[in-house]
Design a protein around this motif. Structure first.
Motif, mmCIF file in Angstrom:
data_model
loop_
_atom_site.group_PDB
_atom_site.id
_atom_site.type_symbol
_atom_site.label_atom_id
_atom_site.label_comp_id
_atom_site.label_asym_id
_atom_site.label_seq_id
_atom_site.Cartn_x
_atom_site.Cartn_y
_atom_site.Cartn_z
ATOM 1 N N ALA A 1 -70.479 -60.401 -19.064
ATOM 2 C CA ALA A 1 -71.444 -59.515 -19.726
ATOM 3 C C ALA A 1 -70.921 -59.025 -21.070
ATOM 4 O O ALA A 1 -71.681 -58.872 -22.022
ATOM 5 N N ASP A 2 -69.615 -58.769 -21.129
ATOM 6 C CA ASP A 2 -69.037 -58.289 -22.379
ATOM 7 C C ASP A 2 -67.543 -58.555 -22.409
ATOM 8 O O ASP A 2 -66.937 -58.873 -21.393
ATOM 9 N N ILE A 3 -66.994 -58.458 -23.597
ATOM 10 C CA ILE A 3 -65.551 -58.556 -23.784
ATOM 11 C C ILE A 3 -65.069 -57.142 -24.053
ATOM 12 O O ILE A 3 -65.343 -56.567 -25.109
ATOM 13 N N ASP A 4 -64.384 -56.575 -23.067
ATOM 14 C CA ASP A 4 -63.930 -55.192 -23.154
ATOM 15 C C ASP A 4 -62.668 -55.097 -23.993
ATOM 16 O O ASP A 4 -61.615 -55.638 -23.624
ATOM 17 N N ASN B 1 -70.899 -64.621 -31.910
ATOM 18 C CA ASN B 1 -71.504 -65.061 -30.651
ATOM 19 C C ASN B 1 -70.857 -64.447 -29.416
ATOM 20 O O ASN B 1 -71.219 -64.805 -28.298
ATOM 21 N N GLU B 2 -69.935 -63.536 -29.607
ATOM 22 C CA GLU B 2 -69.245 -62.917 -28.471
ATOM 23 C C GLU B 2 -69.831 -61.535 -28.176
ATOM 24 O O GLU B 2 -70.193 -60.802 -29.101
ATOM 25 N N PRO B 3 -69.896 -61.160 -26.907
ATOM 26 C CA PRO B 3 -70.462 -59.854 -26.516
ATOM 27 C C PRO B 3 -69.408 -58.732 -26.536
ATOM 28 O O PRO B 3 -68.918 -58.283 -25.506
ATOM 29 N N TRP B 4 -69.060 -58.262 -27.707
ATOM 30 C CA TRP B 4 -67.994 -57.284 -27.875
ATOM 31 C C TRP B 4 -68.398 -55.903 -27.370
ATOM 32 O O TRP B 4 -69.520 -55.456 -27.591
ATOM 33 N N SER B 5 -67.464 -55.232 -26.740
ATOM 34 C CA SER B 5 -67.621 -53.839 -26.321
ATOM 35 C C SER B 5 -66.297 -53.138 -26.593
ATOM 36 O O SER B 5 -65.270 -53.522 -26.026
ATOM 37 N N VAL B 6 -66.318 -52.144 -27.460
ATOM 38 C CA VAL B 6 -65.085 -51.458 -27.867
ATOM 39 C C VAL B 6 -65.164 -50.005 -27.427
ATOM 40 O O VAL B 6 -66.165 -49.326 -27.678
ATOM 41 N N LYS B 7 -64.091 -49.537 -26.780
ATOM 42 C CA LYS B 7 -64.056 -48.153 -26.292
ATOM 43 C C LYS B 7 -62.690 -47.527 -26.561
ATOM 44 O O LYS B 7 -61.651 -48.115 -26.243
ATOM 45 N N ASN B 8 -62.724 -46.321 -27.106
ATOM 46 C CA ASN B 8 -61.512 -45.535 -27.325
ATOM 47 C C ASN B 8 -61.195 -44.777 -26.043
ATOM 48 O O ASN B 8 -61.962 -43.911 -25.624
#
Length: 187
Positions: free
Chosen positions: A60-63, A90-97
């Motif tokens: 679903a995403d790349i954490d 084309n990548e499903p990026w998800s970035v979290k601090n």
């Protein structure tokens, strides 16, 4: 089912995967403080190998996580996501601090990104990888045994404080349908 038992075996599996190494190289270019790629991308890779799947299971995403207690606004995370999308659209990026994610779990503030990983819901998901000057590093607060054996259990925090959330996630994720050899432990 082939088991993965050591961090060295996990490193070898990731290094042999050109796509995963490209993901790590891409994130490394941002030079985020205390950063890691974690959770589903690693879990899915290992479980696909355990189940002898020839094709990669879609994620679903790349954490991508990092730790910066000075700049905790969510808009900064979105900015980093946009930077990653410019490099790899084309990548499903998800970035979290992780300096702000403790609020979602109702826990004390995390001390680092690895402390945040230790507070993920499931032990086999509580693993991060990154490149540091071209060398692969692994953060596995609970080791890699659960991941490598296909055993799913809650992390200590979720076992003690948020077990119902863990139980709901197991119901929603339905991992056993994709990877039928998993041992999903519920109380």
């Amino acid at each position: 089912m082939r088991l993965l038992q050591t961090e060295e075996e996990l490193k070898n599996l990731i290094v042999a995967d050109d796509w995963m190494m490209e993901i790590l190289s891409t994130v490394e270019t941002l030079q985020l403080p205390d950063w890691w790629v974690c959770a589903g991308i690693i879990r899915s890779k290992v479980w696909d190998v355990l189940h002898e799947k020839e094709d990669r299971t879609p994620i679903a995403d790349i954490d991508v996580i990092y730790f910066d207690k000075e700049k905790v606004a969510e808009k900064i995370e979105k900015h980093y996501e946009q930077e990653l999308k410019q490099i790899s659209p084309n990548e499903p990026w998800s970035v979290k601090n992780q300096a702000r994610m403790h609020v979602l779990n109702g826990s004390k503030p995390y001390k680092s990104a690895v402390d945040g990983i230790a507070h993920f819901p499931e032990i086999p998901t509580a693993i991060g990888v990154k490149l540091s000057k071209g060398l692969l590093e692994i953060a596995a607060p609970y080791g890699v045994r659960h991941l490598g054996a296909g055993i799913v259990e809650p992390t200590p925090f979720f076992l003690e404080n948020n077990y119902e959330i863990y139980r709901q996630r197991m119901h929603l994720k339905q991992w056993h349908l994709r990877w039928p050899k998993l041992e999903i432990n519920l109380q």
